[in-house]
Design a protein around this motif. Structure first.
Motif, PDB file in Angstrom:
ATOM      1  N   VAL A   1       0.837  -1.207   0.000  1.00  0.00           N
ATOM      2  CA  VAL A   1       0.000   0.000   0.000  1.00  0.00           C
ATOM      3  C   VAL A   1       0.871   1.256   0.000  1.00  0.00           C
ATOM      4  O   VAL A   1       0.619   2.205  -0.746  1.00  0.00           O
ATOM      5  N   ALA A   2       1.914   1.268   0.833  1.00  0.00           N
ATOM      6  CA  ALA A   2       2.808   2.429   0.881  1.00  0.00           C
ATOM      7  C   ALA A   2       3.444   2.686  -0.469  1.00  0.00           C
ATOM      8  O   ALA A   2       3.651   3.844  -0.870  1.00  0.00           O
ATOM      9  N   HIS A   3       3.737   1.619  -1.199  1.00  0.00           N
ATOM     10  CA  HIS A   3       4.405   1.758  -2.500  1.00  0.00           C
ATOM     11  C   HIS A   3       3.427   2.131  -3.614  1.00  0.00           C
ATOM     12  O   HIS A   3       3.791   2.867  -4.536  1.00  0.00           O
TER      13      HIS A   3
ATOM     14  N   PRO B   1       9.419   7.430   5.491  1.00  0.00           N
ATOM     15  CA  PRO B   1       8.457   6.569   6.174  1.00  0.00           C
ATOM     16  C   PRO B   1       7.047   7.178   6.233  1.00  0.00           C
ATOM     17  O   PRO B   1       6.890   8.391   6.261  1.00  0.00           O
ATOM     18  N   VAL B   2       6.057   6.288   6.277  1.00  0.00           N
ATOM     19  CA  VAL B   2       4.664   6.695   6.383  1.00  0.00           C
ATOM     20  C   VAL B   2       3.961   5.781   7.364  1.00  0.00           C
ATOM     21  O   VAL B   2       4.497   4.740   7.774  1.00  0.00           O
TER      22      VAL B   2
ATOM     23  N   TYR C   1       0.371   0.765  10.651  1.00  0.00           N
ATOM     24  CA  TYR C   1       1.713   0.224  10.440  1.00  0.00           C
ATOM     25  C   TYR C   1       2.646   1.348   9.993  1.00  0.00           C
ATOM     26  O   TYR C   1       2.285   2.166   9.132  1.00  0.00           O
ATOM     27  N   ARG C   2       3.828   1.374  10.591  1.00  0.00           N
ATOM     28  CA  ARG C   2       4.866   2.308  10.146  1.00  0.00           C
ATOM     29  C   ARG C   2       5.694   1.600   9.072  1.00  0.00           C
ATOM     30  O   ARG C   2       6.231   0.521   9.301  1.00  0.00           O
ATOM     31  N   VAL C   3       5.778   2.207   7.890  1.00  0.00           N
ATOM     32  CA  VAL C   3       6.486   1.602   6.761  1.00  0.00           C
ATOM     33  C   VAL C   3       7.651   2.500   6.378  1.00  0.00           C
ATOM     34  O   VAL C   3       7.475   3.692   6.075  1.00  0.00           O
TER      35      VAL C   3
END
Length: 545
Positions: free
Chosen positions: A333-335, A349-350, A362-364
């Motif tokens: 999802v972050a990507h 980071p997000v 979640y910290r990514v």
């Protein structure tokens, strides 16, 4: 003696079929079964049978021309809802080879005794003890015949439709099929099977609302790729993007068939094919099929015909991802999130929230990226100050590629994954789908997330549960109550017919009917209010078919 089963004498597919445990159930269900039999087959005659509890449904495909009989390996068809098959495989995990050949010998003898000439299927109920009971013979091809074709010849040399036509034309069983059958001197009756095949029936229905039919246009429709090394993937369908799923016909969209060298390979291939199936505009059962294939009892082959009632007593609640799968989804999802490019280097980071603002967070952090792939560190965040944060997990992502308008294919920690990006709401939530789980996701900078968590509270549920709403589009064929009636918990309120299936709506508590909003014979939409209760209560409904 009870339990007994009612079923239509002129057709199958679970239509008109009901299990009765008491005189009262038999009296009520007899009328419903008669109506369905008349609607589907133009014949309201019913059969009354002893109901065998906890059996497997096993069937044998045959081709016979009056002289020769070819008996194919059995099909396991026990995973059913509404007494209709949804997942089939061949061969069965249950049968020993001794039982297989004993049953096949009886199948062959039956066809020879009556001089049968066509394609047909002989069906049995089989217990774990290997005791078996003859059920019926269907004198036709059945929906699941492709898995028989594939285990008999994975390269496509067996065509049962061609065989049936050849017999009807007076040419007998084609030599290419007849030659597959063991000779008379062998102690084996069935055609030898090669590998393992499975079929999933893809239906336009809402598995989270009791498998009720779903109607409307296929706004987006993308079938899975048929290309996979060492595996045969086949889709038999009669729809395209834009096709209309109406209330007047069976809601099957397609059949998804996979053949592998082993049962494990077939299960894995079918799961990945389902992950690539994009259907929007109507509800469909692909997530439920994915959940079945993840179930330990299905993996072990422990699937009696009442499996779904046993394992989903409260209905299907959606696919529940494991903790590791959630971490992998958070990295993806972050990507893939549309906001990624707007913040450049600050987007990683997000914080990724799965399930919306108040879901799991979640910290990514992207720790490296090169030509060989990308490495993420993902950590589940505590939901309160009293809860400890879990240790971070490293996730590597390689070979991310687009597979059409909504699907991405990648390798996460060495395993191939497919993820669907299905749309974005006005609130910024993006809907993703992975392993059959539909998940809404939000992506924040860390300071944004902290501010939101500090100042935003979950909305209160203001749903008016004091009404009975139609769970599906259809026709309200009759009311069992009128305005002013006092009803009891479990009492029948009305009957809604959809796709020729009659669905009884019951009250789940006592109360007084204050207002009826539609007339018998009227069409109703899904979620349309049918009646209202006078007292403050949770008016809800159950459906039975």
């Amino acid at each position: 003696h009870y339990p007994i089963m009612l079923k239509a004498s002129s057709g199958g597919g679970g239509k008109g079929m009901r299990i009765c445990f008491t005189d009262a159930e038999l009296k009520d269900n007899f009328v419903l079964s008669q109506n369905e039999a008349r609607n589907f087959f133009g014949d309201d005659r019913l059969l009354l049978e002893q109901y065998i509890q906890n059996p497997h449904h096993i069937e044998f495909q045959v081709l016979a021309d009056g002289d020769d009989v070819v008996v194919f390996p059995e099909r396991e068809c026990s995973l059913q809802r509404r007494n209709q098959k949804i997942l089939e495989e061949s061969p069965s995990v249950l049968l020993t080879n001794e039982t297989r050949q004993t049953m096949a010998a009886q199948v062959k003898a039956l066809c020879q005794r009556v001089g049968y000439a066509s394609a047909g299927t002989v069906e049995f109920m089989v217990l774990r003890s290997q005791e078996f009971f003859f059920l019926e013979m269907n004198t036709r091809l059945q929906v699941e015949h492709p898995i028989t074709e594939l285990v008999a010849s994975p390269v496509g040399n067996v065509d049962l439709v061609e065989g049936m036509i050849s017999i009807a034309a007076g040419h007998g069983i084609p030599p290419s099929i007849l030659n597959l059958s063991p000779d008379d001197s062998s102690d084996q009756i069935t055609v030898p099977y090669i590998g393992h095949a499975m079929e999933a029936r893809v239906y336009a229905e809402d598995a989270q609302r009791g498998f009720l039919p779903s109607t409307g246009p296929l706004v987006k429709y993308q079938e899975p790729s048929l290309q996979r090394d060492g595996m045969t993937i086949r889709v038999d369908s009669g729809v395209t993007e834009g096709s209309l799923i109406s209330q007047y016909y069976d809601p099957m969209v397609s059949k998804l068939i996979v053949h592998g060298n082993s049962r494990e390979e077939a299960i894995h291939g079918l799961k990945q094919a389902l992950d690539q199936y994009v259907i929007q505009g109507v509800q469909c059962n692909t997530s439920f099929l994915s959940d079945l294939l993840r179930h330990p009892r299905v993996v072990d082959g422990d699937t009696p015909t009442n499996f779904i009632e046993q394992e989903y007593p409260n209905g299907f609640q959606g696919v529940q991802l494991t903790s590791t799968e959630k971490l992998e989804l958070a990295a993806l999802v972050a990507h893939l999130h549309p906001e990624k490019d707007q913040h450049a280097s600050t987007v990683i980071p997000v914080v990724v929230c799965l399930g919306g603002m108040f879901g799991d967070a979640y910290r990514v952090t992207q720790t490296s990226s090169d030509g060989d792939g990308t490495i993420f560190t993902v950590q589940s965040l505590a939901k309160s100050e009293d809860e400890e944060e879990s240790p971070p997990m490293s996730i590597s992502m390689d070979s991310l590629t687009s597979k059409g308008t909504a699907i991405f294919d990648c390798v996460l920690n060495g395993d191939q994954k497919f993820i669907q990006v299905l749309g974005r709401s006005v609130m910024g939530e993006v809907e993703f789908k992975m392993h059959g789980a539909n998940v809404t996701a939000l992506v924040f900078r860390e300071n944004e997330y902290e501010l939101c968590r500090l100042h935003m509270k979950p909305a209160k549920d203001t749903h008016d549960s004091n009404v009975l709403a139609s769970p599906m589009p259809g026709t309200l064929v009759k009311f069992s109550v009128q305005e002013g009636d006092e009803v009891l918990d479990g009492q029948e309120l009305c009957v809604v017919e959809a796709m020729k299936m009659q669905n009884v709506l019951h009250s789940t508590r006592s109360g007084i009917v204050s207002k009826i909003f539609v007339e018998a014979g009227s069409s109703v939409r899904a979620d349309q209010v049918i009646l209202k209760f006078a007292q403050e209560q949770t008016g809800s409904q159950e459906q039975s078919a």
